[in-house]
Design a protein around this motif. Structure first.
Motif, PDB file in Angstrom:
ATOM      1  N   ARG A   1       0.190   6.829  -4.473  1.00  0.00           N
ATOM      2  CA  ARG A   1       0.424   7.244  -2.966  1.00  0.00           C
ATOM      3  C   ARG A   1      -0.531   8.143  -2.330  1.00  0.00           C
ATOM      4  NH1 ARG A   1       6.597   8.549  -2.844  1.00  0.00           N
ATOM      5  NH2 ARG A   1       6.804   6.413  -3.369  1.00  0.00           N
ATOM      6  N   GLY A   2      -0.805   7.560  -1.161  1.00  0.00           N
ATOM      7  CA  GLY A   2      -2.120   8.444  -0.344  1.00  0.00           C
ATOM      8  C   GLY A   2      -3.521   8.060  -0.605  1.00  0.00           C
ATOM      9  N   GLU A   3      -3.517   7.130  -1.735  1.00  0.00           N
ATOM     10  CA  GLU A   3      -4.599   6.494  -1.950  1.00  0.00           C
ATOM     11  C   GLU A   3      -5.221   5.303  -1.165  1.00  0.00           C
ATOM     12  OE1 GLU A   3      -5.464   5.242  -5.900  1.00  0.00           O
ATOM     13  OE2 GLU A   3      -4.272   6.766  -6.917  1.00  0.00           O
ATOM     14  N   ALA A   4      -6.699   5.099  -0.797  1.00  0.00           N
ATOM     15  CA  ALA A   4      -6.936   3.986  -0.156  1.00  0.00           C
ATOM     16  C   ALA A   4      -6.608   2.817  -0.921  1.00  0.00           C
ATOM     17  CB  ALA A   4      -8.420   4.388   0.383  1.00  0.00           C
ATOM     18  N   TYR A   5      -6.397   1.737  -0.329  1.00  0.00           N
ATOM     19  CA  TYR A   5      -5.985   0.362  -1.274  1.00  0.00           C
ATOM     20  C   TYR A   5      -7.196  -0.415  -0.581  1.00  0.00           C
ATOM     21  CZ  TYR A   5      -1.729   1.126  -3.644  1.00  0.00           C
ATOM     22  OH  TYR A   5      -0.894   1.218  -4.529  1.00  0.00           O
ATOM     23  N   TRP A   6      -7.749  -1.427  -1.404  1.00  0.00           N
ATOM     24  CA  TRP A   6      -8.589  -2.533  -0.967  1.00  0.00           C
ATOM     25  C   TRP A   6      -7.864  -3.508   0.060  1.00  0.00           C
ATOM     26  CZ3 TRP A   6     -13.452  -4.098  -0.855  1.00  0.00           C
ATOM     27  CH2 TRP A   6     -13.889  -5.372  -0.710  1.00  0.00           C
ATOM     28  N   ALA A   7      -6.573  -3.909  -0.399  1.00  0.00           N
ATOM     29  CA  ALA A   7      -5.741  -4.568   0.546  1.00  0.00           C
ATOM     30  C   ALA A   7      -6.402  -5.697   1.309  1.00  0.00           C
ATOM     31  CB  ALA A   7      -4.949  -3.961   1.452  1.00  0.00           C
ATOM     32  N   ARG A   8      -7.444  -6.628   0.483  1.00  0.00           N
ATOM     33  CA  ARG A   8      -7.959  -8.032   1.015  1.00  0.00           C
ATOM     34  C   ARG A   8      -8.035  -8.823  -0.159  1.00  0.00           C
ATOM     35  NH1 ARG A   8     -13.370  -5.475   3.025  1.00  0.00           N
ATOM     36  NH2 ARG A   8     -12.783  -3.420   1.992  1.00  0.00           N
ATOM     37  N   PRO A   9      -8.709 -10.141  -0.015  1.00  0.00           N
ATOM     38  CA  PRO A   9      -8.924 -10.821  -0.952  1.00  0.00           C
ATOM     39  C   PRO A   9      -9.767 -10.270  -1.945  1.00  0.00           C
ATOM     40  CG  PRO A   9      -9.067 -12.166   1.021  1.00  0.00           C
ATOM     41  CD  PRO A   9      -8.900 -10.405   1.253  1.00  0.00           C
ATOM     42  N   VAL A  10      -9.729 -10.465  -3.286  1.00  0.00           N
ATOM     43  CA  VAL A  10     -10.530  -9.684  -4.314  1.00  0.00           C
ATOM     44  C   VAL A  10     -11.530 -10.976  -4.790  1.00  0.00           C
ATOM     45  CG1 VAL A  10     -10.511  -8.655  -6.739  1.00  0.00           C
ATOM     46  CG2 VAL A  10      -8.616  -8.305  -5.135  1.00  0.00           C
ATOM     47  N   PRO A  11     -12.677 -10.545  -4.452  1.00  0.00           N
ATOM     48  CA  PRO A  11     -13.915 -11.555  -5.160  1.00  0.00           C
ATOM     49  C   PRO A  11     -14.104 -11.234  -6.575  1.00  0.00           C
ATOM     50  CG  PRO A  11     -14.733 -10.028  -3.395  1.00  0.00           C
ATOM     51  CD  PRO A  11     -13.451  -9.459  -3.791  1.00  0.00           C
ATOM     52  N   GLY A  12     -14.631 -12.318  -7.199  1.00  0.00           N
ATOM     53  CA  GLY A  12     -14.890 -11.907  -8.774  1.00  0.00           C
ATOM     54  C   GLY A  12     -15.835 -10.794  -9.213  1.00  0.00           C
TER      55      GLY A  12
ATOM     56  N   VAL B   1       0.951  -1.335   0.064  1.00  0.00           N
ATOM     57  CA  VAL B   1      -0.216  -0.007  -0.019  1.00  0.00           C
ATOM     58  C   VAL B   1       0.854   1.315  -0.018  1.00  0.00           C
ATOM     59  CG1 VAL B   1      -1.689   1.407   1.393  1.00  0.00           C
ATOM     60  CG2 VAL B   1      -1.803  -1.085   1.212  1.00  0.00           C
ATOM     61  N   GLY B   2       0.740   2.165  -0.942  1.00  0.00           N
ATOM     62  CA  GLY B   2       1.335   3.314  -1.018  1.00  0.00           C
ATOM     63  C   GLY B   2       2.902   3.083  -1.626  1.00  0.00           C
TER      64      GLY B   2
ATOM     65  N   ALA C   1      -3.915 -13.802 -10.454  1.00  0.00           N
ATOM     66  CA  ALA C   1      -3.999 -13.133  -9.040  1.00  0.00           C
ATOM     67  C   ALA C   1      -4.208 -11.568  -9.249  1.00  0.00           C
ATOM     68  CB  ALA C   1      -2.718 -13.475  -8.308  1.00  0.00           C
ATOM     69  N   PRO C   2      -4.650 -11.145  -8.226  1.00  0.00           N
ATOM     70  CA  PRO C   2      -4.466  -9.664  -8.182  1.00  0.00           C
ATOM     71  C   PRO C   2      -3.380  -8.860  -8.495  1.00  0.00           C
ATOM     72  CG  PRO C   2      -5.823 -10.542  -6.323  1.00  0.00           C
ATOM     73  CD  PRO C   2      -5.022 -11.545  -6.739  1.00  0.00           C
ATOM     74  N   GLY C   3      -3.044  -7.637  -9.287  1.00  0.00           N
ATOM     75  CA  GLY C   3      -2.208  -6.794  -9.080  1.00  0.00           C
ATOM     76  C   GLY C   3      -2.057  -6.218  -7.815  1.00  0.00           C
ATOM     77  N   ALA C   4      -0.743  -5.849  -7.395  1.00  0.00           N
ATOM     78  CA  ALA C   4      -0.519  -5.326  -6.269  1.00  0.00           C
ATOM     79  C   ALA C   4      -1.257  -3.933  -6.164  1.00  0.00           C
ATOM     80  CB  ALA C   4       1.040  -5.110  -5.867  1.00  0.00           C
ATOM     81  N   HIS C   5      -0.849  -3.300  -7.402  1.00  0.00           N
ATOM     82  CA  HIS C   5      -1.466  -1.641  -7.503  1.00  0.00           C
ATOM     83  C   HIS C   5      -2.800  -1.597  -8.340  1.00  0.00           C
ATOM     84  CE1 HIS C   5       1.837  -0.570  -5.161  1.00  0.00           C
ATOM     85  NE2 HIS C   5       2.802  -1.326  -5.946  1.00  0.00           N
ATOM     86  N   GLY C   6      -3.123  -2.851  -8.702  1.00  0.00           N
ATOM     87  CA  GLY C   6      -4.499  -2.941  -9.655  1.00  0.00           C
ATOM     88  C   GLY C   6      -5.414  -3.230  -8.769  1.00  0.00           C
ATOM     89  N   SER C   7      -6.099  -4.504  -8.994  1.00  0.00           N
ATOM     90  CA  SER C   7      -7.167  -4.963  -8.211  1.00  0.00           C
ATOM     91  C   SER C   7      -6.888  -5.019  -6.495  1.00  0.00           C
ATOM     92  CB  SER C   7      -7.623  -6.111  -8.725  1.00  0.00           C
ATOM     93  OG  SER C   7      -6.767  -7.479  -8.727  1.00  0.00           O
ATOM     94  N   ASN C   8      -5.616  -5.046  -6.213  1.00  0.00           N
ATOM     95  CA  ASN C   8      -5.267  -5.080  -4.697  1.00  0.00           C
ATOM     96  C   ASN C   8      -5.628  -3.582  -4.162  1.00  0.00           C
ATOM     97  OD1 ASN C   8      -4.425  -6.049  -2.104  1.00  0.00           O
ATOM     98  ND2 ASN C   8      -2.667  -4.610  -2.762  1.00  0.00           N
ATOM     99  N   ARG C   9      -5.682  -2.480  -5.233  1.00  0.00           N
ATOM    100  CA  ARG C   9      -5.821  -1.326  -5.017  1.00  0.00           C
ATOM    101  C   ARG C   9      -7.459  -1.033  -4.972  1.00  0.00           C
ATOM    102  NH1 ARG C   9      -6.050   3.426  -8.306  1.00  0.00           N
ATOM    103  NH2 ARG C   9      -5.249   2.035  -9.956  1.00  0.00           N
TER     104      ARG C   9
END
Ligand code: SF4
Length: 219
Positions: free
Chosen positions: A34-45, A27-28, A59-67
């Protein structure tokens, strides 16, 4: 289990210690976010619960769907995929942004692993751990007829899900294997930047597979 219960249980999952740490650690870490809120959890379909076509990624991209919390949303993979879903007549708009009213028509997007892994490489144990969610999620998609695997790891996860041998169903771009019950398993190179920006996977190549999957699904 119904879809809302699945989503609630999945997003609370902490089975893979390495991924639980990584999905929060990144995150960040990218200047652009930087400064954005991230989901940072498992990503459902995401998509149509009555889907006849399932796109199955890695799998989720760190700054894509993980965000963003939505598959293939917020990075180069989604910037490649979503316009082509729209061009194929499978969505309501050519882009995906969290909170928008995007609709997928007869299509559902998910992945073999639902938390962002370091280097986009989940371990065998992590793949095995997340296969329990694959079993639930794919089981809920009762209308699914066509499964399009994005990349070798995704194909192998689907083969395991269906109880099929890897050696009998090798990965190659454009692979098409009939499944029992009139269903079909297809494979494409993954829509990652690594493939799309090196010319390994062009828009035309992916669109061809997507349109074949659409036709097989009767969409
Ligand atoms: Fe749970 Fe899957 Fe995330 Fe592992 S990758 S913590 S099994 S949701």
């Amino acid at each position: 289990m119904e879809m809302p219960e699945f989503r609630e249980k999945l997003t609370a999952c902490r089975l893979c210690p390495r991924l639980v740490a990584w999905r929060e650690e990144v995150v960040g870490k990218k200047r652009a976010h930087r400064g954005e809120a991230y989901w940072a959890r498992p990503v459902p379909g995401f998509g149509d619960p009555e889907a006849r076509l399932v796109l199955f990624g890695l799998a989720p991209g760190a700054h894509g769907s993980n965000r963003t919390g939505r598959p293939f949303t917020g990075d180069a993979s989604g910037a490649f995929l979503y316009p082509l879903l729209y061009e194929a007549g499978l969505s309501s708009r050519p882009e995906s942004h969290p909170g928008d009213d995007l609709r997928l028509y007869g299509v559902y997007l998910t992945a073999a692993v639902r938390c962002a892994p370091p280097g986009n490489r989940p371990t065998r144990e992590e793949l095995r751990a997340c296969s329990r969610w694959t079993a639930v999620e794919l089981g809920l998609l009762e209308e699914a007829r066509v499964y399009l695997a994005l990349g070798r790891v995704a194909l192998e996860a689907l083969l395991e899900h269906f109880g099929l041998r890897k050696s009998t169903y090798p990965f190659f771009h454009g692979a098409h294997y009939p499944l029992p019950g009139g269903r079909h398993l297809l494979a494409s190179y993954h829509v990652s930047r690594q493939n799309t920006q090196t010319g390994r996977l062009s828009r035309e190549m992916f669109l061809e597979v997507l349109l074949k999957a659409k036709a097989l699904a009767g969409l």
